[in-house]
Design an enzyme around this catalytic site. Structure first.
Site, short mmCIF file in Angstrom:
data_model
loop_
_atom_site.label_atom_id
_atom_site.label_comp_id
_atom_site.label_asym_id
_atom_site.label_seq_id
_atom_site.Cartn_x
_atom_site.Cartn_y
_atom_site.Cartn_z
N VAL A 61 26.25 5.23 26.91
CA VAL A 61 27.53 5.10 26.55
C VAL A 61 27.67 6.65 25.95
CG1 VAL A 61 29.46 4.17 24.88
CG2 VAL A 61 27.78 2.74 26.20
N ALA A 106 26.39 9.92 21.78
CA ALA A 106 26.03 8.99 22.89
C ALA A 106 24.79 8.13 22.52
CB ALA A 106 25.63 9.93 24.10
N LYS A 107 24.46 6.99 23.18
CA LYS A 107 23.50 6.29 23.06
C LYS A 107 22.89 5.79 24.48
CE LYS A 107 20.57 5.29 19.56
NZ LYS A 107 20.52 6.01 18.30
N GLY A 108 21.87 5.32 24.39
CA GLY A 108 21.39 4.61 25.83
C GLY A 108 20.39 3.54 25.47
N ASP A 147 14.48 6.83 20.60
CA ASP A 147 15.04 6.04 19.62
C ASP A 147 13.94 4.64 19.42
OD1 ASP A 147 17.92 5.73 18.36
OD2 ASP A 147 17.30 3.73 18.92
#
Ligand code: GLU
Length: 417
Positions: A61, A106-108, A147
């Site tokens: 995202v 963003a992050k996934g 992460d």
């Protein structure tokens, strides 16, 4: 450890509402910021060691790219879902803006349990997931990083898969890589060090010495473990530390070196006779000078906030405190160094790594640390100044600074067409 019921995306949106009272930003723009820009959801097959094919679900995202390429980690965890990734992406946007580096957020994440997977299965998941989301990745577009439960090896597989697709090596597509592949010196320790640097600033502001300060740390990974190591070196007394299974406590201070060596060798915490075993819940409620939640979201909620006995909370994790808990803690006078400031050391050195990759340069560890310290101290000061001037808590002040910078970037760029 996660309570499972609180929706982090709702928390993140609520934070915008709280900060908006102190921001001069038009409502349409704030509404834009409550939405993410782009969301990719993928379901993909992976061949497991048993020969069985399993389907995994992953997300990437991008919340906002007004100030630069989308930036943020990828986590592997059974509880990953779209709303969690959305919230984490939004927090990345504010975080990059608070430390004033030219990135968006963003992050996934992939819903999976890496503790139950072999190295080969992890590699297969990583490569296939990278391929699936490669349409939105790139050094100018979106740059992942480690992460929860991802590490430099996972970043190496991402870099390799993306480079194979392009036909040439693209080190700048990901940060937190092994040093041998263009990773930056100092990146692995950066988040934990940033937590310690901002904690030192908070102690200074409160006129308390670090020597002998009692520190409690939830989490023993590359944030909690590294923070513990550096607090210990500075003469603070780390009295409790935990991993996902539970923690160790010794009122007189733990032997951090032994505990971390043991964790890296056996992947667990082993209790010696001078120590007591405690749960993650009990750990949060210990009396201390600095509490570092460095695990997952929603650890300090309205249920336990009134029992927190820390003077300072330095949020190593993203989103460990809910807005309801914030209110209780603010009333009690707890000084919170919010996640988007306290743990911004990671993305800051990610930025240094990306700059070195694009320029094909290598900086020394001293240079990285010196720049990191300067940025973290400056950002702390800027947030504290807003907090004191507007008489608002540190979290609201950090949001005002971060959201304000992003909103100004959007305003200057204008709405297309
Ligand atoms: N995952 C880390 C964070 O939450 C690092 C992100 C990055 O370096 O891009 O800040």
């Amino acid at each position: 450890m996660s309570s499972g019921k609180i929706n982090p995306y709702e928390v993140a949106r609520k934070q915008i509402d709280i900060a908006s009272k102190y921001l001069n930003v038009e409502s349409g723009l704030l509404e834009r910021l409550k939405h993410t820009k782009r969301e990719v959801i993928v379901h993909f097959p992976v061949k497991m060691d048993s020969g069985e094919v399993r389907i995994f679900t992953g997300y990437r995202v991008q919340h906002d790219v007004s100030r630069g390429p989308a930036k943020g980690g990828i986590r592997y965890h059974p509880d990953v879902d779209l709303d969690e990734v959305r919230a984490l992406a939004m927090w990345m946007t504010w975080k990059s803006a608070v430390v004033n580096i030219p990135f968006g957020g963003a992050k996934g994440g992939v819903q999976c349990n890496p503790k139950e997977m072999s190295i080969r299965e992890l590699e297969n998941i990583t490569r296939r997931f990278t391929w699936e989301i490669s349409i939105i990745l790139g050094p100018e577009q979106d740059i992942p990083a480690p992460d929860v439960y991802t590490n430099p090896q996972v970043m190496a597989w991402i870099m390799d898969t993306f480079s194979i697709l392009k036909g040439y090596s693209v080190p700048g597509v990901v940060t937190g890589k092994p040093i041998e592949l263009g990773g930056s010196l100092g990146r692995y320790e950066a988040t934990g060090r940033g937590v310690v640097i901002t904690s030192l600033e908070a102690l200074k502001y409160m006129k308390k010495p670090v020597e002998g300060a009692k520190v409690v740390i939830q989490g023993c990974g590359n944030v909690g473990g590294i923070a513990a190591k550096h607090f210990d070196r500075l003469g603070a007394k780390v009295i409790a530390i935990s991993d996902s299974r539970g923690g160790l406590y010794n009122e007189n201070g733990l032997d951090i070196k032994r505990i971390l060596d043991c964790k890296s060798q056996y992947q667990c915490l082993i209790c010696e006779k001078e120590e007591e075993e405690i749960t993650n819940e009990e750990l949060l409620e210990l009396e201390c000078d600095i509490l570092v939640p460095a695990a997952l979201e929603n650890q300090i909620t309205e249920k336990n906030a009134s029992r927190i006995r820390a003077k300072i909370i330095a949020e190593g994790a993203n989103g460990p405190t809910t807005p309801e808990a914030d209110e209780i803690l603010n009333d009690k006078g707890v000084f919170i160094i919010p996640d988007i400031l306290a743990n911004a050391g990671g993305v800051t050195v990610s930025y240094f790594e990306w700059v070195q990759n694009l320029q094909e340069l290598i900086w020394s560890e001293e240079e990285v640390l010196e720049r990191l310290t300067r940025i973290m101290q400056r950002s702390f000061r800027e947030v504290l100044e807003i907090s004191l001037a507007k008489k608002i808590p540190m979290r609201t002040a950090a949001l005002v600074l971060g959201i304000g910078r992003v909103a100004e970037a959007i305003r200057l760029r204008g709405i297309y067409p």
